[in-house]
Structures are given as C-alpha cells and as structure tokens.
Design a protein around this motif. Structure first.
Motif, PDB file in Angstrom:
ATOM      1  N   ARG A 233       0.836  -1.282   0.012  1.00  0.00           N
ATOM      2  CA  ARG A 233       0.148   0.030  -0.163  1.00  0.00           C
ATOM      3  C   ARG A 233       0.842   1.331  -0.161  1.00  0.00           C
ATOM      4  O   ARG A 233       0.545   2.172  -0.803  1.00  0.00           O
ATOM      5  N   PHE A 234       1.776   1.090   0.783  1.00  0.00           N
ATOM      6  CA  PHE A 234       2.805   2.480   0.951  1.00  0.00           C
ATOM      7  C   PHE A 234       3.194   2.792  -0.726  1.00  0.00           C
ATOM      8  O   PHE A 234       3.463   4.117  -1.156  1.00  0.00           O
ATOM      9  N   ALA A 235       3.878   1.609  -1.176  1.00  0.00           N
ATOM     10  CA  ALA A 235       4.579   1.741  -2.575  1.00  0.00           C
ATOM     11  C   ALA A 235       3.647   2.386  -3.474  1.00  0.00           C
ATOM     12  O   ALA A 235       3.812   3.220  -4.334  1.00  0.00           O
ATOM     13  N   GLU A 236       2.169   2.068  -3.591  1.00  0.00           N
ATOM     14  CA  GLU A 236       1.328   2.496  -4.300  1.00  0.00           C
ATOM     15  C   GLU A 236       1.030   3.731  -4.006  1.00  0.00           C
ATOM     16  O   GLU A 236       0.705   4.612  -4.990  1.00  0.00           O
ATOM     17  N   LEU A 237       0.811   4.194  -2.727  1.00  0.00           N
ATOM     18  CA  LEU A 237       0.453   5.592  -2.379  1.00  0.00           C
ATOM     19  C   LEU A 237       1.620   6.488  -2.755  1.00  0.00           C
ATOM     20  O   LEU A 237       1.523   7.680  -3.318  1.00  0.00           O
ATOM     21  N   LYS A 238       2.947   6.097  -2.499  1.00  0.00           N
ATOM     22  CA  LYS A 238       4.024   6.878  -3.115  1.00  0.00           C
ATOM     23  C   LYS A 238       4.082   6.954  -4.528  1.00  0.00           C
ATOM     24  O   LYS A 238       4.227   8.210  -5.025  1.00  0.00           O
ATOM     25  N   LYS A 239       3.660   6.064  -5.592  1.00  0.00           N
ATOM     26  CA  LYS A 239       3.635   6.142  -6.642  1.00  0.00           C
ATOM     27  C   LYS A 239       2.877   7.139  -7.258  1.00  0.00           C
ATOM     28  O   LYS A 239       2.671   7.857  -7.978  1.00  0.00           O
ATOM     29  N   LYS A 240       1.553   7.118  -6.513  1.00  0.00           N
ATOM     30  CA  LYS A 240       0.590   8.142  -6.948  1.00  0.00           C
ATOM     31  C   LYS A 240       0.863   9.773  -6.303  1.00  0.00           C
ATOM     32  O   LYS A 240       0.160  10.576  -6.669  1.00  0.00           O
ATOM     33  N   GLY A 241       2.173   9.893  -5.532  1.00  0.00           N
ATOM     34  CA  GLY A 241       2.432  10.967  -5.083  1.00  0.00           C
ATOM     35  C   GLY A 241       1.709  11.537  -3.654  1.00  0.00           C
ATOM     36  O   GLY A 241       1.659  12.722  -3.380  1.00  0.00           O
TER      37      GLY A 241
ATOM     38  N   VAL B 229       2.193  10.122  -0.748  1.00  0.00           N
ATOM     39  CA  VAL B 229       2.976  10.248   0.450  1.00  0.00           C
ATOM     40  C   VAL B 229       4.362  10.652   0.210  1.00  0.00           C
ATOM     41  O   VAL B 229       4.828  10.447  -0.845  1.00  0.00           O
TER      42      VAL B 229
END
Length: 72
Positions: A62-70, A72
């Motif tokens: 989930r963190f990687a996904e949120l980071k990819k979307k900008g 976090v």
C-alpha cells in the motif's frame, strides 16, 4: 444438571475414597471449566493471529502504491 460417568483407575478411586470430605464432582466440574476456558483462549489467540496476518497481507504494498501516486 446433567450427570456424567467417568472411568478412572481403581488405584485412583481407592485414594479418592480416603478423602470423603472432598466433593469430587465439584473438582471435576472446575477442571472441565478450566480446560474449556483454556481451549477458548487458544482458539481466540489463533483467530487474532489470523486477523493480524490478514490485515498485514491487505496492507502489503500500500505504501509503495500511495508513493507512486504522490500521496506520501
């Protein structure tokens, strides 16, 4: 209240007969209640462990996904 029959060794029965002041049905009832409580705690612990594993599995990546979307 329900009555049950238990099989115990003759040697144990002889020792029980020497202690007439003890209510063996009460001793048995308490032991059965403790065993049930113990088993329920084990089952509850297994359920909690399963829930934690499921939650962690759902959060994985989930963190990687949120980071990819900008986000976090």
């Amino acid at each position: 209240m329900v009555n049950i029959t238990m099989a115990i060794p003759d040697e144990l029965h002889a020792k029980m007969k020497l202690m007439k002041e003890i209510r063996w049905s009460e001793v048995s009832r308490v032991a059965i209640e403790k065993k049930i409580a113990s088993e329920l705690m084990v089952n509850e612990g297994e359920l909690q462990s399963w829930a934690v594993r499921l939650q962690r599995k759902g959060r994985k990546g989930r963190f990687a996904e949120l980071k990819k979307k900008g986000l976090v």
